[in-house]
Write an enzyme that holds these catalytic residues in place. Structure first.
Site, short mmCIF file in Angstrom:
data_model
loop_
_atom_site.label_atom_id
_atom_site.label_comp_id
_atom_site.label_asym_id
_atom_site.label_seq_id
_atom_site.Cartn_x
_atom_site.Cartn_y
_atom_site.Cartn_z
N ASN A 191 3.59 -53.02 19.29
CA ASN A 191 2.85 -52.23 18.32
C ASN A 191 1.46 -51.97 18.91
O ASN A 191 0.63 -52.85 18.92
CB ASN A 191 2.74 -53.00 16.99
CG ASN A 191 1.88 -52.27 15.97
OD1 ASN A 191 1.48 -51.12 16.18
ND2 ASN A 191 1.58 -52.93 14.86
N HIS B 186 3.03 -52.69 7.51
CA HIS B 186 2.22 -53.62 8.31
C HIS B 186 1.05 -54.13 7.45
O HIS B 186 0.52 -53.38 6.63
CB HIS B 186 1.70 -52.92 9.57
CG HIS B 186 1.11 -53.87 10.56
ND1 HIS B 186 -0.15 -54.40 10.41
CD2 HIS B 186 1.63 -54.42 11.68
CE1 HIS B 186 -0.38 -55.24 11.41
NE2 HIS B 186 0.68 -55.27 12.20
N SER C 25 -0.20 -62.87 17.44
CA SER C 25 -0.66 -63.50 18.68
C SER C 25 0.49 -64.05 19.52
O SER C 25 0.35 -65.09 20.17
CB SER C 25 -1.70 -64.60 18.40
OG SER C 25 -2.81 -64.05 17.72
N GLY D 98 -4.06 -60.95 15.71
CA GLY D 98 -5.27 -60.59 16.44
C GLY D 98 -6.31 -61.69 16.46
O GLY D 98 -7.46 -61.47 16.84
N GLU E 12 -1.94 -54.50 8.07
CA GLU E 12 -3.17 -53.71 8.19
C GLU E 12 -3.11 -52.49 7.25
O GLU E 12 -4.12 -52.04 6.72
CB GLU E 12 -3.39 -53.30 9.65
CG GLU E 12 -3.83 -54.50 10.47
CD GLU E 12 -3.45 -54.49 11.94
OE1 GLU E 12 -3.03 -53.44 12.44
OE2 GLU E 12 -3.57 -55.56 12.57
N GLU F 251 4.91 -61.62 9.91
CA GLU F 251 3.60 -61.64 10.58
C GLU F 251 2.58 -62.32 9.68
O GLU F 251 1.99 -61.66 8.81
CB GLU F 251 3.13 -60.21 10.88
CG GLU F 251 4.08 -59.43 11.76
CD GLU F 251 3.36 -58.34 12.54
OE1 GLU F 251 3.43 -58.37 13.76
OE2 GLU F 251 2.71 -57.48 11.91
N LYS G 34 -0.80 -50.11 17.85
CA LYS G 34 -1.83 -49.85 16.83
C LYS G 34 -2.65 -48.61 17.22
O LYS G 34 -2.09 -47.67 17.77
CB LYS G 34 -2.69 -51.11 16.62
CG LYS G 34 -1.82 -52.34 16.30
CD LYS G 34 -2.56 -53.53 15.82
CE LYS G 34 -1.58 -54.66 15.54
NZ LYS G 34 -2.21 -55.86 15.00
P1 13P Z 1 -1.34 -59.42 17.75
O1 13P Z 1 -0.18 -59.68 18.66
O2 13P Z 1 -2.47 -58.70 18.40
O3 13P Z 1 -1.76 -60.66 17.02
O4 13P Z 1 -0.82 -58.41 16.63
C1 13P Z 1 0.36 -58.69 15.96
C2 13P Z 1 0.73 -57.52 15.13
O5 13P Z 1 0.07 -57.20 14.17
C3 13P Z 1 1.90 -56.75 15.55
O6 13P Z 1 2.26 -55.83 14.59
#
Ligand code: 13P
Length: 253
Positions: A12, A98, A215, A175, A100, A169, A14
């Site tokens: 992903n 997601h 992560s 992140g 976010e 997640e 982003k």
């Molecule tokens: P990270 O791997 O940067 O923690 O992000 C995970 C994520 O949100 C994947 O959709």
């Protein structure tokens, strides 16, 4: 009965990578993974790079995914993208719900459910994200939150429930460099499979792949992926560099 589930590793990206950068990254991943029969590999660039990344991976085993979509077929929805537009660019997958988007754009389980239904109808495979915040975990509410998200986001699907992928997640691990331990992740994955069994039946629940995200990186991927109910990874930061993404895919082989 325990079923074989092919692992699925998705990147992903982003809100990262321009058209040219995306093409470079996809080409780098493809160069390393031209043959990869044991794992499904998916790249999810931003909308603007879907075409160039799709072209770069066209003659490979790597599949294309988007990061979001609207649930309607077409119409007056300024700034949105509909399922047919993703199909048009040869997307196979679409990430939905997601954290976010739930956090910043107030996407509810109800909205995610509309999107999941529209994606399946359009023959896209939804990667449906769920997960608790740190506050919810500390309050002992992880199972309640995850159950509500799974039942709410996946309600009314009938037999189609097997046509999707779930990504667990934990928000506190996204992140942040903090990762759920393999045991913590396995515990929630097994719980999710139990919820799916209640919603559908054991056979269906056993066939649905549940990715871990938060992560995941080369250093921890193998251990996480060795857990019985962890069927892959949804990778953020570590998917932005071809070498580390490819290492995670290799850990899933
Ligand atoms: P990270 O791997 O940067 O923690 O992000 C995970 C994520 O949100 C994947 O959709």
């Amino acid at each position: 009965m325990k079923k074989f589930r092919k692992k699925i590793i998705a990147g992903n990206w982003k809100m990262n990578k321009t058209v040219a950068e995306g093409e470079d990254l996809a080409t780098g991943v493809k160069r390393e993974l031209d043959e990869c029969p044991d794992v499904d590999v998916v790249l999810c660039p931003p909308f603007t790079a879907l075409k160039s990344v799709g072209d770069a991976i066209a003659d490979s085993v790597i599949k294309l995914g988007a990061q979001n979509m609207h649930w309607q077929d077409y119409g007056a929805q300024t700034g949105e993208i509909c399922p047919a537009m993703l199909r048009d660019l040869y997307c196979h997958y679409v990430i939905l719900g997601h954290s976010e988007r739930r956090r910043d754009f107030k996407e509810t389980d109800k909205v995610v459910n509309l999107k999941v239904k529209a994606a399946i109808q359009a023959h896209l495979v939804p990667i449906v994200c769920i997960g608790e915040t740190q506050k919810q975990r500390e309050a002992g509410k992880t199972e309640d939150v995850v159950r509500d998200q799974v039942t709410g986001s996946l309600s009314g699907l009938g037999d189609s429930i097997t046509k999707l992928v779930i990504a667990y997640e934990p928000v506190w691990a996204i992140g942040t460099g903090l990762t759920a331990t393999p045991e913590q992740a396995q515990e929630v994955h097994a719980f999710i499979r139990g919820v799916l069994t209640d919603m559908a039946d054991e056979n269906s629940a056993e066939s649905i792949r549940i990715q871990y995200g938060g992560s995941m990186k080369p250093a921890n991927a193998a251990e996480l992926l060795s857990q019985p109910d962890i069927d892959g990874g949804l990778i953020g930061g570590a998917a932005l560099v071809a070498g580390s993404f490819v290492e995670i895919v290799r850990a899933a082989m």
